[in-house]
Design a protein around this motif. Structure first.
Motif, mmCIF file in Angstrom:
data_model
loop_
_atom_site.group_PDB
_atom_site.id
_atom_site.type_symbol
_atom_site.label_atom_id
_atom_site.label_comp_id
_atom_site.label_asym_id
_atom_site.label_seq_id
_atom_site.Cartn_x
_atom_site.Cartn_y
_atom_site.Cartn_z
ATOM 1 N N GLU A 103 -29.774 5.159 9.910
ATOM 2 C CA GLU A 103 -29.043 6.285 9.600
ATOM 3 C C GLU A 103 -29.986 7.412 9.819
ATOM 4 O OE1 GLU A 103 -26.682 2.772 8.460
ATOM 5 O OE2 GLU A 103 -28.718 3.868 7.230
ATOM 6 N N THR A 104 -31.138 7.377 9.331
ATOM 7 C CA THR A 104 -32.272 8.547 9.212
ATOM 8 C C THR A 104 -32.635 8.863 10.771
ATOM 9 O OG1 THR A 104 -32.980 7.601 7.204
ATOM 10 C CG2 THR A 104 -34.441 8.883 8.333
ATOM 11 N N GLU A 107 -29.661 10.549 12.651
ATOM 12 C CA GLU A 107 -29.489 12.030 12.000
ATOM 13 C C GLU A 107 -31.004 12.525 12.676
ATOM 14 O OE1 GLU A 107 -29.494 11.930 7.733
ATOM 15 O OE2 GLU A 107 -27.668 10.546 7.756
ATOM 16 N N LYS A 111 -30.447 16.298 14.874
ATOM 17 C CA LYS A 111 -30.982 17.350 14.543
ATOM 18 C C LYS A 111 -31.959 17.813 15.656
ATOM 19 C CE LYS A 111 -30.172 16.798 9.633
ATOM 20 N NZ LYS A 111 -30.728 16.404 8.496
#
Length: 159
Positions: A103-104, A107, A111
Motif C-alpha cells: 500500500e505504501t 500511495e 503522490k
C-alpha cells in the motif's frame, strides 16, 4: 589498545559516521581508499560493530525509512541502492518486507505522479503519460504499478 594506525582509522571511520549511518562495506571501502591495511580495517570494523555503530540491519531499515520520506523511490531502486552499499540480500528482503508495504508503494507512486503531472499539464495527453511513465520507471517502480498509477492520474483528466 589500538595502535597509532588503528586509532587514525577509527577516528576517520567515526568522522564518516558522524555525517550519516554507513554500511560495513562503505566504511571498509573508505578505509581502503585512505590506504589503511586490511588488518587495521578489520580491527576497526569489529570494534565499531561491537559498540553497534555499524549494523547493516539497522542501516537498511534506516535507509528505507529515509527514502520513503526524503527521496521517495520504488522498492526495486531501494533494493538496488542497498545492494550497492553491500547489504546482504536477506537483510534487504526482510527490511523491505518489514517497512515497505505494498500500500505504501502504491500511495507513494500516486503522490509522486500527481506532483509530476502538474509539470506536464501543457503537453498532450499521450506525451504527458509517456513522460510520467518514464519518471516513475526512473524512480524504481514496477511497470504494472506505473501503468495503474498513470491511468488513475489521467482517468478524469483532460481529454
Amino acid at each position: 589498545m589500538l595502535n597509532n594506525s588503528s586509532e587514525k582509522a577509527k577516528n576517520y571511520a567515526l568522522n564518516l559516521l558522524s555525517f550519516r549511518n554507513r554500511s560495513e562495506k562503505e566504511i571498509k571501502e573508505r578505509l581502503k581508499q585512505k590506504k589503511f591495511d586490511s588488518e587495521t580495517t578489520e580491527e576497526v570494523i569489529n570494534r565499531l560493530k561491537t559498540v553497534e555503530l555499524i549494523d547493516d540491519d539497522k542501516f537498511a531499515k534506516s535507509w528505507i525509512k529515509n527514502r520513503l520520506i526524503g527521496k521517495p523511490r520504488g522498492k526495486n531502486l531501494i533494493k538496488q541502492e542497498l545492494y550497492q552499499k553491500g547489504i546482504k540480500k536477506e537483510i534487504i528482503e526482510s527490511s523491505i518486507n518489514e517497512i515497505y508495504l505494498k500500500e505504501t508503494e502504491e500511495e507513494l507512486a500516486f503522490k509522486l505522479a500527481q506532483k509530476k503531472a502538474v509539470s506536464y499539464s501543457k503537453l498532450d495527453k499521450t506525451k504527458a503519460k509517456y513522460k510520467l511513465y518514464r519518471f516513475l520507471i526512473g524512480r524504481g517502480f514496477e511497470s504494472e504499478l506505473i501503468e495503474k498509477t498513470v491511468n488513475k492520474i489521467f482517468q478524469n483528466d483532460r481529454e
